[in-house]
Design a protein around this motif. Structure first.
Motif, short mmCIF file in Angstrom:
data_model
loop_
_atom_site.label_atom_id
_atom_site.label_comp_id
_atom_site.label_asym_id
_atom_site.label_seq_id
_atom_site.Cartn_x
_atom_site.Cartn_y
_atom_site.Cartn_z
N THR A 218 0.76 -1.24 0.03
CA THR A 218 0.04 0.01 -0.17
C THR A 218 0.64 1.37 0.12
O THR A 218 1.89 1.19 0.83
CB THR A 218 -1.25 -0.39 1.36
OG1 THR A 218 -1.77 -0.85 1.61
CG2 THR A 218 -1.85 0.96 1.10
N ASP A 249 -4.83 -1.17 2.22
CA ASP A 249 -5.29 -1.25 0.93
C ASP A 249 -5.43 -0.35 0.25
O ASP A 249 -5.97 0.57 0.14
CB ASP A 249 -6.95 -1.80 0.86
CG ASP A 249 -7.51 -2.84 -0.24
OD1 ASP A 249 -7.39 -3.87 0.27
OD2 ASP A 249 -8.51 -1.70 -0.52
N ALA A 300 -12.21 -2.10 3.74
CA ALA A 300 -11.54 -2.41 3.54
C ALA A 300 -11.00 -4.55 3.64
O ALA A 300 -12.06 -4.63 4.61
CB ALA A 300 -10.00 -2.08 3.61
N SER A 304 -6.65 -7.82 2.99
CA SER A 304 -5.56 -7.23 3.13
C SER A 304 -4.38 -6.73 4.32
O SER A 304 -3.52 -7.02 4.80
CB SER A 304 -6.08 -6.26 2.64
OG SER A 304 -6.89 -5.59 1.65
#
Length: 384
Positions: A218, A249, A300, A304
């Protein structure tokens, strides 16, 4: 035969290195033993999630408190934590050393530790740094999202209106040296990349990233690159993975950035309203705006978050990872995590990917205890 994740989590010492709950203690007059009331961690949820120890973040919003008034707010937040311990001595203990954490845990008490988020809290004064240590603060994040007078932050490194220092100033290097001498963990979450590498050169003790995730997954400047993950590991330090969706994410981060202008417009109007009354903006009010926009973006994916743990482990090693939730300092956690009660899901998900019971005991708390112990072992004994 694979171990039962529920049992593994229940038997582990679980430590979270970052929750912004002290603002609730002070501004809302809220008690840790009351219902959550919109929060993410309280005594009940901690017990359900087997969260044994919390580093309460002492964070002063630099936009609401002038640089020369940071200490007043800092002391107020420290007092908020100490008052919780005073009011609940049978169930809660302030801990200043690894041995105190282990003893309180053995006695069945919830462990309260403290870490300062943002070096502006010391007002360029090493005496204040020492005073915070004497009151129980055991780590300090060198910067928050704002560059201070002695260290550059990742939060405004691209802002040409901000005076930067190309990393740490000479005084900033003195701050790191004094933290080493005190036995206070040096936290590099939030710092700019050049500041990070300056700290690596200066520190004589393991480093802590109290709430940072992996930039390879990320692209948030707050996250650590693979080179930085390895560098923290080389100091024998630890990286505590953050739960903020914008840090775990990439699609969520982009959507969050897309609504930045609208969010900022509402935040500016809120600030103007409070400042017209001569008052700082309460965090609950500004957080309500962020929560509204976070709800529009949606949750999210839980996976993730697990991907970030997995990545940090693969790059830095299982001995150099932990949990730094950022509870009560983020608008929402990823899907599946609503409060501290949901922390066992992280253990279950990681064990489903093949991590062992011993791996999880390190990640959940063992690694942090090791780093804390080594930092204090390298300190001047007169401060212990």
């Amino acid at each position: 035969m694979q171990s039962d994740p529920t049992k593994v989590h229940a038997e582990a010492l679980v430590i979270d290195t970052h929750a912004d709950t002290p603002q609730r203690f002070v501004d809302e007059h809220w008690d840790f033993f009351e219902p959550l009331n919109g929060g993410m961690v309280n005594y009940e949820s901690a017990k359900k999630g087997n969260l044994d120890a919390e580093f309460f973040s002492i964070w002063v919003d630099p936009s609401q408190y002038p640089a020369n008034r940071s200490a007043v707010r800092t002391f107020s937040l420290i007092d908020g934590v100490l008052e919780q311990v005073r009011k609940h001595p049978d169930k809660m203990a302030l801990c200043r050393t690894p041995d105190e954490i282990l003893a309180a845990h053995k006695a069945g008490k919830f462990v309260a530790c403290m870490g300062i988020e943002g070096g502006h809290s010391i007002e360029n004064n090493l005496g204040l740094l020492r005073d915070y240590y004497r009151l129980g603060v055991r780590y300090m994040t060198l910067t928050w999202s704002n560059t201070n007078d002695w260290a550059d932050s990742s939060g405004d490194i691209d802002d040409p209106t901000v005076k930067h220092h190309n990393g740490l100033t000479d005084f900033g290097k003195q701050v790191v040296a004094e933290m080493n001498r005190l036995g206070m963990m040096v936290d590099i979450s939030h710092v700019a990349d050049k500041t990070f590498w300056d700290v690596v050169e200066v520190t004589k003790a393991p480093l802590l990233a109290s709430h940072s995730s992996a930039r390879a997954l990320t692209q948030a400047g707050r996250n650590l690159t693979d080179y930085q993950l390895r560098a923290v590991a080389k100091t024998n330090g630890v990286v505590m993975v953050n739960l903020f969706p914008a840090f775990i994410d990439e699609k969520w981060r982009q959507a969050w950035n897309d609504c930045k202008a609208d969010r900022q417009k509402e935040q500016d109007a809120l600030e103007a309203e409070y400042h017209a009354k001569g008052l700082p903006v309460p965090y609950t009010a500004s957080d309500a705006i962020d929560r509204k926009y976070a709800a529009k973006v949606g949750r999210a994916p839980f996976d993730s978050l697990i991907d970030h743990f997995d990545h940090v482990i693969k790059v830095a090693g299982i001995d150099h990872v932990g949990i730094g939730t950022d509870f009560d300092g983020i608008p929402q956690p990823p899907g599946g995590i609503d409060s501290a009660a949901d922390l066992p899901k992280i253990t279950a998900a990681l064990m489903a990917r093949g991590y062992t019971a011993d791996d999880m005991k390190k990640l959940l708390g063992g690694n942090l205890i090791r780093v804390f112990r080594e930092v204090q072992a390298k300190a001047d004994p007169s401060f212990q």
